[in-house]
Design an enzyme around this catalytic site. Structure first.
Site, mmCIF file in Angstrom:
data_model
loop_
_atom_site.group_PDB
_atom_site.id
_atom_site.type_symbol
_atom_site.label_atom_id
_atom_site.label_comp_id
_atom_site.label_asym_id
_atom_site.label_seq_id
_atom_site.Cartn_x
_atom_site.Cartn_y
_atom_site.Cartn_z
ATOM 1 N N THR A 1 -26.474 37.034 -32.144
ATOM 2 C CA THR A 1 -27.361 36.542 -31.085
ATOM 3 C C THR A 1 -27.854 37.754 -30.315
ATOM 4 O O THR A 1 -27.145 38.758 -30.206
ATOM 5 C CB THR A 1 -26.615 35.624 -30.090
ATOM 6 O OG1 THR A 1 -25.626 36.410 -29.429
ATOM 7 C CG2 THR A 1 -25.962 34.460 -30.778
ATOM 8 N N GLU B 1 -26.030 29.772 -32.725
ATOM 9 C CA GLU B 1 -24.708 29.172 -32.943
ATOM 10 C C GLU B 1 -24.791 27.824 -33.667
ATOM 11 O O GLU B 1 -23.785 27.273 -34.078
ATOM 12 C CB GLU B 1 -23.997 28.976 -31.593
ATOM 13 C CG GLU B 1 -23.535 30.268 -30.911
ATOM 14 C CD GLU B 1 -24.624 30.929 -30.076
ATOM 15 O OE1 GLU B 1 -25.813 30.623 -30.278
ATOM 16 O OE2 GLU B 1 -24.270 31.764 -29.220
ATOM 17 N N LYS C 1 -31.811 27.914 -7.656
ATOM 18 C CA LYS C 1 -31.062 27.107 -6.691
ATOM 19 C C LYS C 1 -31.660 27.292 -5.309
ATOM 20 O O LYS C 1 -31.481 28.316 -4.683
ATOM 21 C CB LYS C 1 -29.584 27.506 -6.719
ATOM 22 C CG LYS C 1 -28.965 27.179 -8.060
ATOM 23 C CD LYS C 1 -27.639 27.860 -8.305
ATOM 24 C CE LYS C 1 -27.301 27.829 -9.768
ATOM 25 N NZ LYS C 1 -27.765 28.983 -10.548
ATOM 26 N N TRP D 1 -31.852 21.996 -7.308
ATOM 27 C CA TRP D 1 -32.238 22.821 -8.450
ATOM 28 C C TRP D 1 -33.716 22.686 -8.772
ATOM 29 O O TRP D 1 -34.272 21.588 -8.739
ATOM 30 C CB TRP D 1 -31.458 22.389 -9.700
ATOM 31 C CG TRP D 1 -30.043 22.879 -9.707
ATOM 32 C CD1 TRP D 1 -29.360 23.419 -8.656
ATOM 33 C CD2 TRP D 1 -29.143 22.868 -10.809
ATOM 34 N NE1 TRP D 1 -28.084 23.738 -9.034
ATOM 35 C CE2 TRP D 1 -27.929 23.406 -10.354
ATOM 36 C CE3 TRP D 1 -29.249 22.456 -12.140
ATOM 37 C CZ2 TRP D 1 -26.821 23.552 -11.187
ATOM 38 C CZ3 TRP D 1 -28.149 22.594 -12.964
ATOM 39 C CH2 TRP D 1 -26.946 23.143 -12.493
#
Ligand code: ADP
Length: 538
Positions: free
Chosen positions: A184, A329, A437, A442
């Site tokens: 990754t 993944e 935030k 959010w």
């Protein structure tokens, strides 16, 4: 009592053998890095992959040894996909867009002794060769006549293939053995290796061929723009081979003009790639007043597909966007937003809304969202939490890496924040680390970006959270204006005004020349946050 069925082991070589037996005349078309278009059949590719397997033996490669590639999407890379894994060694595809230090790290970490290289990457390896003590052979993937001068001791791929016999029997082994390795890009720390098995690769290919996923068949003409050095080009080389689809490989030509030429010339029907590549292609078509007439479906993944992109493909090119979500993944397929009967019942505008979501899990993948205490949250399309996944093509740990903190029981924590609705549609709100935030609430940076990029003068944009003395964090919008266009902060905020809630409005809009991207084409928000960290506290 056990069932009484044959215990055939799943293997990558069996995919190619099937194509040689059943789809021998189907074609693979490839833009060669040294120039020109090359075309051959799966029968030819099968023969050359067996020659590649014999070539590996002469280079001293043994079962489970790692063999690295630094290469574009080409027919030679395709032969190594099957030649290396099929012979029982492990194909380690290296992303050339990583920083040199990361390339050094992963080649040494994987203990690669043989490296197959495309001509464009010679300078990259010349610069770091001294730091790669394990490397024994470097093979340049060109014709004999194109071998250049280099300080590297280079072998010629075509010369080695020519010298190798095509007489080779693919070995049988346990389907759980490692087949390919992909790191990754890791925005922090060293890259982490994901080690796929034959079993996971074959099951992933079978799942991705279905109509509820990528819909790959013998009739498909597929152009994977997603690189073969990134999560095995989303597994397309395996799925296309199993189906006997026509596979069109773009080599180094990822720009709008080169892609259009290939799409038009080869009548490509199915495209796969990340949004930044499609932005380039759509802008090229717009500028040159061109329409893609052959394209039916465009798979967009790796980052969110903005609604404006979904509309542009549909309305200007009559092409349907299949929005998909996944990660290294996950081999990488997790969820896909394919056509279905529910979608068919919606109005076009409602359909666009739905298409902007990342879709439903492919059979084999389970998903759920959890709060900070790992309690599962409701699948009501409103509650959002950390997205976790499980399934036979999901990594169970990283390669030679102790840290298991991303796994809890059967679940892998993706680092994404999402909602899931009653019908199973998943919507990525943000990456956990990119969510803004503000005053205890959010803000989804992705949502604001996707709306802002819908403005006709915006080429690309990024929204980041910047520390704010009163609100904790506030959004900052960075915009690249389209060539030849101009706009002001007020144009941008005026456009956003009736499309987002008031408190999501970026406090400021900055116009920039370029935006940084990761090695896999995603916005590098960490770098942007570092650059602008004091912007609201000055
Ligand atoms: P890296 O870029 O670190 O190698 P991957 O290529 O594996 O990572 O990217 C995985 C991540 O990309 C996901 O966790 C998610 O944040 C993002 N991603 C992938 N597809 C989408 C999508 N369709 N919409 C939004 N984000 C996506």
């Amino acid at each position: 009592m056990h069932g009484l069925m044959m215990d055939s082991q799943l293997s990558i070589s069996s995919i190619l053998t099937h194509a040689e037996n059943v789809h021998q005349h189907a074609e693979i078309v490839s833009r060669k890095p040294e120039g020109g278009i090359f075309r051959y059949t799966y029968a030819d590719a099968g023969k050359r992959s067996r020659q590649a397997a014999n070539m590996l033996a002469t280079l001293g490669v043994k079962q489970q040894d790692r063999v690295a590639t630094l290469a574009w999407n080409t027919h030679r890379h395709f032969e190594l996909y099957f030649g290396v894994s099929g012979s029982g060694a492990v194909l380690h595809t290296v992303n050339p867009r990583l920083f040199p230090e990361q390339i050094i790290y992963i080649l040494n970490h994987a203990e690669d002794e043989v490296l197959f290289l495309d001509i464009q990457f010679i300078p990259l390896i010349e610069a770091v060769k001294d730091k790669l003590p394990l490397l024994k052979h470097i093979v340049l993937m060109v014709d004999k006549d194109s071998m250049p001068e280099s300080s590297l001791d280079l072998l010629c791929y075509e010369e080695l293939i020519e010298a190798a016999s095509s007489d080779y029997e693919w070995p049988s082994f346990d389907e759980n053995l490692a087949a390919t390795l992909c790191y990754t890009s890791g925005t922090t720390g060293n890259p982490k290796g994901v080690l796929y098995s034959h079993r996971s690769t074959v099951i992933h290919a079978l799942a991705s061929m279905t109509n509820d996923a990528l819909g790959v068949s013998n009739q498909s003409i597929i152009l994977p723009v997603v690189p073969m050095f990134h999560v095995n080009a989303w597994g397309v080389p395996y799925a296309a081979t199993a189906a006997g689809a026509t596979l069109v490989l773009p080599g180094a030509g990822m720009d709008g003009g080169s892609l259009y030429e290939l799409i038009d010339g080869e009548n490509v029907e199915l495209l796969l790639g990340v949004p930044t590549v499609w932005l380039g292609l759509l802008q090229y078509c717009e500028k040159e007043s061109l329409t893609m007439t052959s394209v039916q479906d465009v798979v967009v993944g790796g980052a969110a597909a903005p609604m404006s992109m979904i509309k542009a493909f549909q309305e200007k090119h009559d092409a349907f966007v299949i929005h998909a979500w996944g990660m290294t993944e996950l081999s990488p397929l997790g969820t896909v937003n394919a056509r279905n009967s529910y979608m068919a019942s919606l109005s076009l505008e409602e359909r666009y809304e739905l298409q902007a979501k990342q879709g439903r899990p492919v059979y084999g993948i389970e998903i759920r969202i959890v709060d900070d205490n790992d309690n599962e949250l409701a699948k009501d399309g409103k509650a959002f939490g950390r997205l976790q996944v499980s399934g036979p093509w999901v990594a169970s740990s990283y390669y030679k890496h102790e840290d298991q903190s991303d796994w809890t029981g059967k679940w892998f924590d993706t680092g994404d924040v999402a909602t899931i609705d009653e019908q199973g549609y998943m919507n990525i709100v943000d990456r956990a680390k990119d969510v803004i935030k503000s005053g205890g609430e959010w803000i989804s940076s992705i949502d604001v970006e996707n709306i802002a990029v819908g403005h006709e003068n915006v080429a690309e944009c990024a929204v980041i959270g910047i520390a704010h003395p009163k609100w904790d964090e506030r959004p900052l919008l960075l915009v690249i204006v389209k060539e030849g266009a101009s706009m002001t902060k007020e144009d941008m905020t005026g456009y956003l005004e009736d499309k987002i809630v008031k408190w999501w409005m970026p406090d400021d809009v900055l116009f920039v020349e370029e935006l940084p991207h990761t090695a896999t084409g995603k916005l590098l928000k960490r770098e942007l946050r570092d650059t602008y960290q004091d912007y609201y506290s000055k």
